[in-house]
Write an enzyme that holds these catalytic residues in place. Sequence first.
Site, short mmCIF file in Angstrom:
data_model
loop_
_atom_site.label_atom_id
_atom_site.label_comp_id
_atom_site.label_asym_id
_atom_site.label_seq_id
_atom_site.Cartn_x
_atom_site.Cartn_y
_atom_site.Cartn_z
N LYS A 182 8.23 54.75 -67.02
CA LYS A 182 7.84 53.39 -66.65
C LYS A 182 6.35 53.15 -66.83
O LYS A 182 5.54 54.07 -66.88
CB LYS A 182 8.26 53.08 -65.20
N ARG A 203 16.73 59.00 -61.30
CA ARG A 203 17.27 58.35 -62.50
C ARG A 203 16.28 58.53 -63.65
O ARG A 203 15.14 58.05 -63.57
CB ARG A 203 17.47 56.86 -62.19
C1 PT1 Z 1 15.61 51.94 -60.89
C2 PT1 Z 1 16.05 51.33 -62.11
C3 PT1 Z 1 17.42 50.96 -62.19
N1 PT1 Z 1 15.22 51.06 -63.15
C4 PT1 Z 1 17.78 51.79 -60.03
N2 PT1 Z 1 18.27 51.22 -61.14
C5 PT1 Z 1 15.70 50.44 -64.24
N3 PT1 Z 1 18.63 52.03 -58.98
C6 PT1 Z 1 17.05 50.09 -64.32
C7 PT1 Z 1 8.32 49.54 -66.38
O1 PT1 Z 1 7.48 49.23 -65.52
O2 PT1 Z 1 14.35 52.31 -60.72
N4 PT1 Z 1 16.48 52.16 -59.88
N5 PT1 Z 1 17.89 50.35 -63.31
C8 PT1 Z 1 14.75 50.13 -65.39
N6 PT1 Z 1 13.81 49.13 -65.00
C9 PT1 Z 1 12.47 49.18 -65.38
C10 PT1 Z 1 11.50 48.66 -64.52
C11 PT1 Z 1 12.10 49.77 -66.57
C12 PT1 Z 1 10.15 48.78 -64.85
C13 PT1 Z 1 10.76 49.88 -66.93
C14 PT1 Z 1 9.77 49.40 -66.05
O3 PT1 Z 1 8.01 50.00 -67.48
#
Ligand code: PT1
Length: 275
Positions: free
Chosen positions: A219, A253
């Site tokens: 991230k 995850r």
């Molecule tokens: C998470 C999660 C998810 N993240 C759960 N499910 C994502 N339970 C999808 C960035 O800042 O943390 N927990 N499902 C992916 N979401 C992101 C959010 C991907 C922020 C990238 C960023 O780069």
Amino acid sequence: MNFAGRNLDLNRCHVMGVLNVTPDSFSDGGRFNQRDVALAHAERMVADGASFIDVGGESTRPGAAPVSVQQELDRVCPVIEALAGNLEAVISVDTSTPEVMAEAVRLGAGLINDVRALQRPGALAVAAQAGVPVCLMHMQGQPDTMQEAPQYRQVVTDVSHFLMARVQAAREAGVPAEGLLLDPGFGFGKTLAHNLALLRELDQLRVLGYPLLVGMSRKSMLGQITGREVDDRLPASLAAATIAAIKGAAIIRVHDVRETVDAVRVVAAMEDAGL
Ligand code: PT1
């Protein structure tokens, strides 16, 4: 905790592999090919030690646009159908859409992972009816705009209060307490300072009494810390996963399962040596 017939001890730390079925996740089109690629990727992650495979058809990273219910169903269902019964792992469905939750669980999904914590109309009822565990995640705003100006009074207590309120709503709707997991939602409407406060004080969320799921893999918070591009964030992702494991996360995850499983094993070995 029981995930559609599969029992896992969440006192130990488990790894969840990310299986994206959004179109930008695959260079090639073709639905048959997509299903094959997804199945092969999932099998690889299970061989590498993943206890969960998280299947999602909506991109929720910052800036991502909403998808229609039909689009999400078309992306997620064929993959869950292909994985169900063929994997030594729990299939998790990453969705906020009640229709997708219901269909995915009917096809064999053992965990509902909802980044909107069952706030969409109908989601509480469907989750209660589904009879599988649910992960309730905190997000401020919506993916398309959530990183514009995140603000909190006090991020750890604000997130904690939100999650407790969603636990209460889920329990009132009929989801048993033994079937709930919580996630602070790293990167979902949070500045770097907010994310770091949540990581440092992850143990404070543990006192709520529910197993914690966390996702920091690749991230932008790790990009901000290291200055690295998304494909160059494995070392930072492993450090973040290790910290989360030490602070008591039950499920991490990630994209890089093999490497993360080794990191988690080191933490488990250290903790077992203290028994
Ligand atoms: C998470 C999660 C998810 N993240 C759960 N499910 C994502 N339970 C999808 C960035 O800042 O943390 N927990 N499902 C992916 N979401 C992101 C959010 C991907 C922020 C990238 C960023 O780069």
